[in-house]
Structure formats: C-alpha cells, structure tokens
Design a protein around this motif. Structure first.
Motif, PDB file in Angstrom:
ATOM      1  N   ASN A  65       0.827  -1.208   0.000  1.00 50.58           N
ATOM      2  CA  ASN A  65       0.000   0.000   0.000  1.00 50.58           C
ATOM      3  C   ASN A  65       0.867   1.267   0.000  1.00 50.58           C
ATOM      4  O   ASN A  65       2.050   1.232   0.367  1.00 50.58           O
ATOM      5  CB  ASN A  65      -1.005  -0.017   1.154  1.00 50.58           C
ATOM      6  CG  ASN A  65      -0.355   0.084   2.515  1.00 50.58           C
ATOM      7  OD1 ASN A  65       0.419   1.008   2.780  1.00 50.58           O
ATOM      8  ND2 ASN A  65      -0.679  -0.841   3.401  1.00 50.58           N
ATOM      9  N   GLU A  66       0.271   2.367  -0.398  1.00 50.83           N
ATOM     10  CA  GLU A  66       1.029   3.595  -0.626  1.00 50.83           C
ATOM     11  C   GLU A  66       1.677   4.136   0.638  1.00 50.83           C
ATOM     12  O   GLU A  66       2.815   4.625   0.608  1.00 50.83           O
ATOM     13  CB  GLU A  66       0.126   4.653  -1.268  1.00 50.83           C
ATOM     14  CG  GLU A  66      -0.289   4.327  -2.689  1.00 50.83           C
ATOM     15  CD  GLU A  66       0.890   4.150  -3.625  1.00 50.83           C
ATOM     16  OE1 GLU A  66       1.849   4.956  -3.536  1.00 50.83           O
ATOM     17  OE2 GLU A  66       0.859   3.221  -4.436  1.00 50.83           O
ATOM     18  N   LYS A  69       4.738   2.128   1.328  1.00 46.60           N
ATOM     19  CA  LYS A  69       5.788   2.484   0.367  1.00 46.60           C
ATOM     20  C   LYS A  69       6.534   3.740   0.810  1.00 46.60           C
ATOM     21  O   LYS A  69       7.766   3.810   0.750  1.00 46.60           O
ATOM     22  CB  LYS A  69       5.185   2.720  -1.019  1.00 46.60           C
ATOM     23  CG  LYS A  69       4.763   1.478  -1.764  1.00 46.60           C
ATOM     24  CD  LYS A  69       4.192   1.852  -3.128  1.00 46.60           C
ATOM     25  CE  LYS A  69       3.723   0.636  -3.900  1.00 46.60           C
ATOM     26  NZ  LYS A  69       3.141   1.000  -5.217  1.00 46.60           N
ATOM     27  N   LYS A  70       5.794   4.737   1.267  1.00 44.54           N
ATOM     28  CA  LYS A  70       6.417   5.982   1.711  1.00 44.54           C
ATOM     29  C   LYS A  70       7.305   5.737   2.926  1.00 44.54           C
ATOM     30  O   LYS A  70       8.375   6.342   3.063  1.00 44.54           O
ATOM     31  CB  LYS A  70       5.339   7.014   2.044  1.00 44.54           C
ATOM     32  CG  LYS A  70       4.569   7.507   0.823  1.00 44.54           C
ATOM     33  CD  LYS A  70       3.442   8.446   1.230  1.00 44.54           C
ATOM     34  CE  LYS A  70       2.630   8.891   0.023  1.00 44.54           C
ATOM     35  NZ  LYS A  70       1.473   9.742   0.414  1.00 44.54           N
TER      36      LYS A  70
END
Length: 208
Positions: A65-66, A69-70
């Motif tokens: 999920n985003e 990732k960050k």
C-alpha cells in the motif's frame, strides 16, 4: 539496541537463501515429494505443495500500500532482513511474499532466508511463548544491530491460534483451513499494517 552479530556468523549467512533460491528449493522438494526440515511426513508434504501454490500466487498478487511504500522509502542505510522458515509452514507461505515485496522496494534492504531446523541457535534466540514458531523476521543493520523483529503471524491469526489451543474442538487440519481462510479474507492488510508500525518505530528511535 540488541546486537545479534554472534547469531549470524559468516558461515550462517553464506548458506542463507535468496528469495529466488528459496522458491527453487520449494519447487525441488515438491517434485521430490518431501519437505524441508527434520520432520518428514505425508501431511507435511501436502502442506508444502499447498504452500508452493500459495506463494506463487501471492508473488504475483501482493501490492504494497502507498503509506507503507512511503515509510520504506525513508530508510537510507543498509540492512538485512533474515527470515526463519520451513517449506511446510502455512504462515510462512502467507506472509513471506509480503515481506519480500516490501523489501524489494528499497535497494538498501537485503532479504536472506534461513531454514529453522538448520539454525537452532538463531531460532532459540527468537522464540514465541517458548516455541520455535515461524516465520520469524529479524531485521539488522550492517553492524548486526537489531532493528526490529516480526512473527510468526499477524495478531488476528495469532488470536485465532490461541483460542484454538485453549479449546481444540476440531482436528488441527480443519483449524489450519480456518487460518488460511482468514489470510485470504485479510488480503495481506494486517501484516502490512504491523510492518508499517514497526518500521515507523525504527525511524523514530533512530531520529530519521
């Protein structure tokens, strides 16, 4: 910060598997109608065949999920993620593809898989409630300082196991199917959430 250098000598790390090599090992033992580890049985062979199929499917389907990732992008120093596992372990099959998918997003992270039964000293340093439960993820920096650990399963699945152990009203094989249905329904959300929390803790501790 715990230093784990004594647990991961050169001889151990040299016999560790890359993920691609581990998948090849899974394919090999399935073709030979056996599994990894000290114990061999038809039941364990059956689980190993199922696990190979599960991992092959998840290798194609897992999407990080985003937010996670960050978080992983913020790590700017070399580290190794050691994973203790065996081919017959259903929890390993359901969780390792997510761990590898996450690690692959950051070139600073190297994943090495170790077979539990071949590495009892490491396993016994990371017991779960006194048991050699797998998979077990141990993340260390380049000096083998421990960054975090995770495993053997997300908290939701762990609670299911505790409840079953307290009141085993059905054969274990049926319970194992319940756990697998939980994983299918969860769609890797729990492990991603738990890994994000652990990684954010490392960032805070190291003031990144």
């Amino acid at each position: 910060m715990k230093n784990a250098a004594h647990l991961f000598p050169y001889a151990v790390t040299e016999k560790a598997y890359s993920y691609s090599d581990y998948m090849e090992l899974m394919e090999k033992v399935v073709l030979e109608n056996r599994t990894t580890g000290l114990k061999q049985s038809e039941d364990l062979n059956h689980y190993t065949r199922l696990n190979l199929s599960r991992m092959q499917r998840l290798n194609k389907k897992v999407t990080v999920n985003e937010d996670l990732k960050k978080t992983i992008d913020r790590f700017q120093f070399p580290q190794t993620w050691f994973i203790l596992t065996e081919a017959w372990c259903g929890d390993a099959a359901q969780n390792i593809p997510s761990i590898v998918a996450l690690a692959s997003l950051n070139p600073q992270i190297t994943v090495k898989l170790l077979l539990r039964d071949e590495n009892p000293e490491i396993m016994d340093a990371y017991l779960t409630n006194g048991g050699r439960s797998i998979p077990k993820l141990i993340a260390v920096d380049e000096n083998f300082n421990e960054l975090f650990t995770w495993g053997p399963r997300p908290s939701g699945a762990q609670e299911m196991l505790k409840a079953y152990q307290a009141n085993p009203v059905k054969p274990y094989m049926e319970f194992a199917e319940d756990i697998q249905r939980w994983y299918i329904s969860d769609k890797t959300e729990s492990i991603q959430k738990e890994l994000k929390e652990l990684l954010e803790g490392v960032l805070i501790e190291n003031k990144f």
